[in-house]
Design a protein around this motif. Structure first.
Motif, PDB file in Angstrom:
ATOM      1  N   UNK A 193       0.806  -1.211   0.000  1.00 48.32           N
ATOM      2  CA  UNK A 193       0.000   0.000   0.000  1.00 48.32           C
ATOM      3  C   UNK A 193       0.841   1.265   0.000  1.00 48.32           C
ATOM      4  N   UNK A 194       0.182   2.388   0.136  1.00 43.90           N
ATOM      5  CA  UNK A 194       0.864   3.687   0.164  1.00 43.90           C
ATOM      6  C   UNK A 194       0.999   4.181   1.601  1.00 43.90           C
ATOM      7  N   UNK A 195       1.854   5.203   1.767  1.00 42.18           N
ATOM      8  CA  UNK A 195       2.025   5.798   3.087  1.00 42.18           C
ATOM      9  C   UNK A 195       0.703   6.374   3.584  1.00 42.18           C
ATOM     10  N   UNK A 196      -0.069   6.962   2.672  1.00 39.70           N
ATOM     11  CA  UNK A 196      -1.350   7.559   3.032  1.00 39.70           C
ATOM     12  C   UNK A 196      -2.321   6.495   3.531  1.00 39.70           C
ATOM     13  N   UNK A 197      -2.365   5.361   2.846  1.00 41.22           N
ATOM     14  CA  UNK A 197      -3.272   4.283   3.241  1.00 41.22           C
ATOM     15  C   UNK A 197      -2.896   3.715   4.606  1.00 41.22           C
ATOM     16  N   UNK A 198      -1.591   3.564   4.835  1.00 39.75           N
ATOM     17  CA  UNK A 198      -1.135   3.044   6.117  1.00 39.75           C
ATOM     18  C   UNK A 198      -1.482   3.999   7.248  1.00 39.75           C
ATOM     19  N   UNK A 199      -1.204   5.291   7.034  1.00 45.76           N
ATOM     20  CA  UNK A 199      -1.477   6.288   8.062  1.00 45.76           C
ATOM     21  C   UNK A 199      -2.967   6.378   8.363  1.00 45.76           C
ATOM     22  N   UNK A 200      -3.776   6.335   7.313  1.00 48.03           N
ATOM     23  CA  UNK A 200      -5.223   6.423   7.496  1.00 48.03           C
ATOM     24  C   UNK A 200      -5.763   5.216   8.256  1.00 48.03           C
ATOM     25  N   UNK A 201      -5.192   4.040   8.033  1.00 51.39           N
ATOM     26  CA  UNK A 201      -5.693   2.823   8.678  1.00 51.39           C
ATOM     27  C   UNK A 201      -5.509   2.836  10.183  1.00 51.39           C
ATOM     28  N   UNK A 202      -4.524   3.610  10.683  1.00 50.63           N
ATOM     29  CA  UNK A 202      -4.291   3.639  12.136  1.00 50.63           C
ATOM     30  C   UNK A 202      -4.562   5.006  12.745  1.00 50.63           C
ATOM     31  N   UNK A 203      -5.033   5.941  11.907  1.00 51.65           N
ATOM     32  CA  UNK A 203      -5.448   7.238  12.432  1.00 51.65           C
ATOM     33  C   UNK A 203      -4.323   8.185  12.798  1.00 51.65           C
ATOM     34  N   UNK A 204      -3.238   8.181  12.022  1.00 50.43           N
ATOM     35  CA  UNK A 204      -2.151   9.136  12.254  1.00 50.43           C
ATOM     36  C   UNK A 204      -1.907   9.926  10.975  1.00 50.43           C
ATOM     37  N   UNK A 205      -1.111  11.008  11.079  1.00 47.74           N
ATOM     38  CA  UNK A 205      -0.833  11.853   9.918  1.00 47.74           C
ATOM     39  C   UNK A 205       0.093  11.124   8.949  1.00 47.74           C
ATOM     40  N   UNK A 206      -0.100  11.383   7.663  1.00 48.10           N
ATOM     41  CA  UNK A 206       0.719  10.738   6.636  1.00 48.10           C
ATOM     42  C   UNK A 206       2.205  11.019   6.814  1.00 48.10           C
ATOM     43  N   UNK A 207       2.530  12.198   7.359  1.00 50.09           N
ATOM     44  CA  UNK A 207       3.939  12.556   7.555  1.00 50.09           C
ATOM     45  C   UNK A 207       4.633  11.614   8.533  1.00 50.09           C
ATOM     46  N   UNK A 208       3.849  10.951   9.378  1.00 57.67           N
ATOM     47  CA  UNK A 208       4.427  10.002  10.335  1.00 57.67           C
ATOM     48  C   UNK A 208       5.191   8.904   9.606  1.00 57.67           C
TER      49      UNK A 208
END
Length: 279
Positions: A35-50
């Motif tokens: 997946x993408x960084x955005x998808x990973x961040x969204x799945x756990x509720x953190x900012x994409x920059x993380x």
């Protein structure tokens, strides 16, 4: 350097959000790697920059580079069926015993990369000071807890193996104090109730120790002392308990060495008692 070692080295510098992301990656490596960084961040509720910050802390120039490494490091390793299939294919037409021994030797030879004699001595000192040692394990890891329970008891160490679920665990944890220590085992994923056990120990001021595989740096909350090492010498290798069992044996023997005279005296007493009960 493997991602496991990178995570281990960076563990103390990770923010709660980054630690949460690492935990998600190790629990679901295929989704993270594909997946993408955005998808990973969204799945756990953190900012994409993380995701980008985490990749840089682990020594990668970008999340894309980190994701490429994930594909190689974790996808094969995380698939139990594929690990067994690969082992069967590699040993077909050859000596199965020799093949398994070779994998175990490879894993054991790598163990010093993850665990030093000084680290074992440090944890043994923690156990030596403990009034009582609590053991927490689930699944296959219960084999290690049973072994440790017997060996601790043979050295005269007061030990409690946490059994059952929910209410049973709560009742057994009532007797824990700040003078105690907890050893928790965790391998493929963080066990249910792991967090509750560690949080209770931390709230009391008891020492916490985790014996783990590659997921070690992602355990949440983290234990005071982490001992983690891959259980197979190959990413696609069949997973056994040989490596963590070796770690446990090292802890027990170091603890015995910590007070050798007393340990041997207790073992001699045990030998005499066994003769009485089993003439």
């Amino acid at each position: 350097m493997s991602i496991v070692l990178r995570i281990k080295d960076a563990a103390e510098r990770l923010t709660p959000a980054e630690r949460k992301m690492v935990q998600e990656i190790v629990a679901k490596p295929r989704a993270a790697a594909l997946g993408t960084a955005s998808e990973l961040a969204q799945s756990i509720g953190v900012h994409e920059a993380t995701a980008s910050r985490l990749a840089r802390k682990l020594g990668f120039q970008s999340y894309a580079g980190f994701r490429d490494a994930l594909r190689d490091e974790f996808i094969v390793r995380s698939d139990p069926a594929l690990r067994v299939r690969t082992t069967l294919e590699e040993t077909r037409g050859s000596d199965l015993i020799a093949g398994l021994v070779a994998q175990e030797v490879e894993a054991l030879e790598d163990l010093p990369k993850y665990l030093s004699v000084e680290r074992i001595a440090e944890i043994a000192d923690v156990l030596h000071r403990a009034r009582k040692v609590f053991l927490f394990a689930r699944g296959n890891a219960e084999t290690l807890a049973v072994m440790m329970e017997r060996r601790f008891r043979r050295f005269g160490i007061s030990v409690v193996r946490l059994r059952g679920d929910g209410r049973d665990l709560a009742e057994q944890l009532v007797e824990m104090t700040a003078e105690d220590a907890v050893i928790a085992f965790a391998f493929r994923r963080q066990p249910r109730h792991y967090a509750a056990v560690i949080e209770r120990a931390k709230a009391l001021g008891a020492a916490t120790i985790a014996v783990s595989g590659t997921i070690g740096p992602t355990l949440n909350p983290p234990a005071d002392h982490l001992v983690s090492a891959p259980r197979s010498g190959r990413r696609e290798g069949f997973q056994t308990l040989i490596v963590p069992m070796t770690i446990c044996n090292a802890l027990v023997l170091q603890l015995a060495r910590r007070n050798e005279e007393r340990s041997l005296r207790v073992l001699e007493t045990l030998g005499d008692l066994i003769k009485r009960f089993e003439p």
